[in-house]
Design a protein around this motif. Structure first.
Motif, mmCIF file in Angstrom:
data_model
loop_
_atom_site.group_PDB
_atom_site.id
_atom_site.type_symbol
_atom_site.label_atom_id
_atom_site.label_comp_id
_atom_site.label_asym_id
_atom_site.label_seq_id
_atom_site.Cartn_x
_atom_site.Cartn_y
_atom_site.Cartn_z
ATOM 1 N N THR A 193 11.218 -17.958 -8.046
ATOM 2 C CA THR A 193 11.015 -16.526 -8.223
ATOM 3 C C THR A 193 9.740 -16.028 -7.565
ATOM 4 O O THR A 193 9.704 -14.961 -6.969
ATOM 5 N N PHE A 194 8.669 -16.795 -7.665
ATOM 6 C CA PHE A 194 7.380 -16.357 -7.124
ATOM 7 C C PHE A 194 7.160 -16.966 -5.744
ATOM 8 O O PHE A 194 6.967 -18.167 -5.603
ATOM 9 N N THR A 195 7.183 -16.130 -4.714
ATOM 10 C CA THR A 195 6.965 -16.605 -3.349
ATOM 11 C C THR A 195 5.470 -16.717 -3.068
ATOM 12 O O THR A 195 4.636 -16.238 -3.826
ATOM 13 N N GLY A 196 5.172 -17.347 -1.944
ATOM 14 C CA GLY A 196 3.773 -17.476 -1.557
ATOM 15 C C GLY A 196 3.111 -16.123 -1.350
ATOM 16 O O GLY A 196 1.952 -15.921 -1.726
ATOM 17 N N LYS A 197 3.834 -15.160 -0.768
ATOM 18 C CA LYS A 197 3.264 -13.834 -0.538
ATOM 19 C C LYS A 197 2.972 -13.131 -1.852
ATOM 20 O O LYS A 197 1.954 -12.456 -1.997
ATOM 21 N N ALA A 198 3.872 -13.289 -2.818
ATOM 22 C CA ALA A 198 3.655 -12.675 -4.127
ATOM 23 C C ALA A 198 2.431 -13.281 -4.797
ATOM 24 O O ALA A 198 1.628 -12.573 -5.413
ATOM 25 N N GLU A 199 2.279 -14.587 -4.674
ATOM 26 C CA GLU A 199 1.122 -15.252 -5.273
ATOM 27 C C GLU A 199 -0.168 -14.831 -4.585
ATOM 28 O O GLU A 199 -1.212 -14.691 -5.239
ATOM 29 N N ASP A 200 -0.122 -14.623 -3.277
ATOM 30 C CA ASP A 200 -1.307 -14.140 -2.554
ATOM 31 C C ASP A 200 -1.711 -12.751 -3.050
ATOM 32 O O ASP A 200 -2.906 -12.468 -3.213
ATOM 33 N N ARG A 201 -0.713 -11.899 -3.301
ATOM 34 C CA ARG A 201 -1.017 -10.558 -3.812
ATOM 35 C C ARG A 201 -1.636 -10.652 -5.209
ATOM 36 O O ARG A 201 -2.574 -9.912 -5.533
ATOM 37 N N ALA A 202 -1.113 -11.559 -6.026
ATOM 38 C CA ALA A 202 -1.659 -11.731 -7.376
ATOM 39 C C ALA A 202 -3.110 -12.193 -7.301
ATOM 40 O O ALA A 202 -3.976 -11.704 -8.037
ATOM 41 N N TRP A 203 -3.390 -13.127 -6.406
ATOM 42 C CA TRP A 203 -4.759 -13.632 -6.256
ATOM 43 C C TRP A 203 -5.694 -12.528 -5.768
ATOM 44 O O TRP A 203 -6.803 -12.359 -6.277
ATOM 45 N N THR A 204 -5.243 -11.758 -4.785
ATOM 46 C CA THR A 204 -6.052 -10.654 -4.262
ATOM 47 C C THR A 204 -6.332 -9.627 -5.357
ATOM 48 O O THR A 204 -7.460 -9.128 -5.487
ATOM 49 N N ALA A 205 -5.310 -9.318 -6.153
ATOM 50 C CA ALA A 205 -5.474 -8.348 -7.238
ATOM 51 C C ALA A 205 -6.503 -8.834 -8.246
ATOM 52 O O ALA A 205 -7.352 -8.054 -8.710
ATOM 53 N N LEU A 206 -6.458 -10.118 -8.573
ATOM 54 C CA LEU A 206 -7.385 -10.646 -9.568
ATOM 55 C C LEU A 206 -8.817 -10.647 -9.037
ATOM 56 O O LEU A 206 -9.768 -10.371 -9.778
ATOM 57 N N GLN A 207 -8.994 -10.944 -7.757
ATOM 58 C CA GLN A 207 -10.333 -10.932 -7.171
ATOM 59 C C GLN A 207 -10.889 -9.507 -7.088
ATOM 60 O O GLN A 207 -12.088 -9.286 -7.285
ATOM 61 N N ARG A 208 -10.032 -8.538 -6.823
ATOM 62 C CA ARG A 208 -10.476 -7.140 -6.827
ATOM 63 C C ARG A 208 -10.888 -6.727 -8.239
ATOM 64 O O ARG A 208 -11.898 -6.043 -8.428
ATOM 65 N N VAL A 247 -22.185 -16.718 2.638
ATOM 66 C CA VAL A 247 -21.526 -18.018 2.808
ATOM 67 C C VAL A 247 -21.250 -18.645 1.441
ATOM 68 O O VAL A 247 -20.155 -19.154 1.185
ATOM 69 N N ILE A 248 -22.235 -18.601 0.545
ATOM 70 C CA ILE A 248 -22.066 -19.176 -0.791
ATOM 71 C C ILE A 248 -20.930 -18.479 -1.526
ATOM 72 O O ILE A 248 -20.078 -19.131 -2.140
ATOM 73 N N GLU A 249 -20.891 -17.148 -1.441
ATOM 74 C CA GLU A 249 -19.836 -16.395 -2.126
ATOM 75 C C GLU A 249 -18.466 -16.766 -1.579
ATOM 76 O O GLU A 249 -17.509 -16.947 -2.341
ATOM 77 N N ARG A 250 -18.343 -16.917 -0.253
ATOM 78 C CA ARG A 250 -17.054 -17.282 0.345
ATOM 79 C C ARG A 250 -16.636 -18.684 -0.067
ATOM 80 O O ARG A 250 -15.477 -18.920 -0.414
ATOM 81 N N TYR A 251 -17.600 -19.623 -0.065
ATOM 82 C CA TYR A 251 -17.283 -20.989 -0.449
ATOM 83 C C TYR A 251 -16.915 -21.078 -1.928
ATOM 84 O O TYR A 251 -16.057 -21.879 -2.321
ATOM 85 N N GLU A 252 -17.567 -20.258 -2.785
ATOM 86 C CA GLU A 252 -17.226 -20.268 -4.205
ATOM 87 C C GLU A 252 -15.825 -19.721 -4.438
ATOM 88 O O GLU A 252 -15.113 -20.180 -5.329
ATOM 89 N N ARG A 253 -15.419 -18.721 -3.627
ATOM 90 C CA ARG A 253 -14.040 -18.227 -3.720
ATOM 91 C C ARG A 253 -13.064 -19.327 -3.339
ATOM 92 O O ARG A 253 -12.019 -19.501 -3.978
ATOM 93 N N ASP A 254 -13.392 -20.079 -2.288
ATOM 94 C CA ASP A 254 -12.540 -21.197 -1.877
ATOM 95 C C ASP A 254 -12.443 -22.240 -2.990
ATOM 96 O O ASP A 254 -11.370 -22.784 -3.258
ATOM 97 N N LEU A 255 -13.572 -22.511 -3.634
ATOM 98 C CA LEU A 255 -13.592 -23.506 -4.708
ATOM 99 C C LEU A 255 -12.723 -23.044 -5.877
ATOM 100 O O LEU A 255 -11.979 -23.835 -6.461
#
Length: 210
Positions: A21-36, A172-180
């Motif tokens: 049911t949940f595609t990769g694109k849908a999950e990407d949108r969910a992740w983006t929404a949560l980070q916003r 750089v730290i903020e980007r790496y922490e998002r990756d983590l």
């Protein structure tokens, strides 16, 4: 490295129907929404002062979305000065929602998780920004109860290193922490027992769950 008082992660729950049911694109949108949502909530509240009442430094909320209906599940776990709140919520409409709509879905879930922590630990209401100065603070809880360093126990920790050839700066730290945060589960993020920053790299030591 500065540790923000709030960390948000999300991912597909254990629901067997979710895989189809949940595609990769849908999950990407969910992740983006949560980070916003995370970026908006941080400056809205005096969360650090609020958590300091209990000797806590950070609360990590992991939102697990699933297809099947049912009662929303929520658990609060204390790990030294770090707190994990895991929430499982039914969201079968997730693939059809925009990032903005998902933000509206996640906001009450996250605020409810913070309210659950407040109730469990007697922290009181989460104060708006600028209104937490009068709260009393206690010493931070020990990050690890065992006085022996975990990295001296074979196989008990692993290290994640990110190299920054052009130099380490706050961006750089903020980007790496998002990756983590994307790489580790909510439970694993609470097991980060040491973070080091040099001129050209960032390193995290993560305790392996027992």
């Amino acid at each position: 490295m500065t540790i923000t008082w709030l960390q948000l992660t999300c991912g597909r729950g254990t629901d067997s129907k979710s895989a189809s049911t949940f595609t990769g694109k849908a999950e990407d949108r969910a992740w983006t929404a949560l980070q916003r949502l995370h970026a908006k909530l941080l400056p809205q509240y005096d969360g650090a002062a609020w958590l300091a009442q209990g000797g806590f430094e950070r609360v990590s909320i992991d939102v697990q979305y699933r297809v099947t209906k049912g009662r929303q599940r929520r658990t609060v776990a204390l790990i030294g000065r770090l707190v994990n709140v895991d929430v499982s919520v039914a969201c079968p409409e997730l693939p059809d929602l925009t990032v903005e709509q998902l933000e509206d879905v996640f906001r009450p879930v996250v605020l409810d998780a913070l309210a659950a922590l407040a109730e469990a630990q007697g922290l009181g209401p989460l104060p708006p920004a600028g209104q937490g100065g009068g709260l009393s603070a206690v010493p931070l809880r020990a990050l690890i109860d065992d006085p022996d360093p975990y990295d001296e126990e074979p196989g008990d920790c692993f290290v994640i290193t990110r190299v920054a050839p052009d130099g380490v700066n706050p961006e750089v730290i903020e980007r790496y922490e998002r990756d983590l945060a994307w790489l580790l589960s909510g439970a694993a993020q609470a097991e980060v027992i040491e973070a080091e920053v040099s001129g050209t790299a960032v390193r995290w030591t993560v305790r392996v769950g027992r």
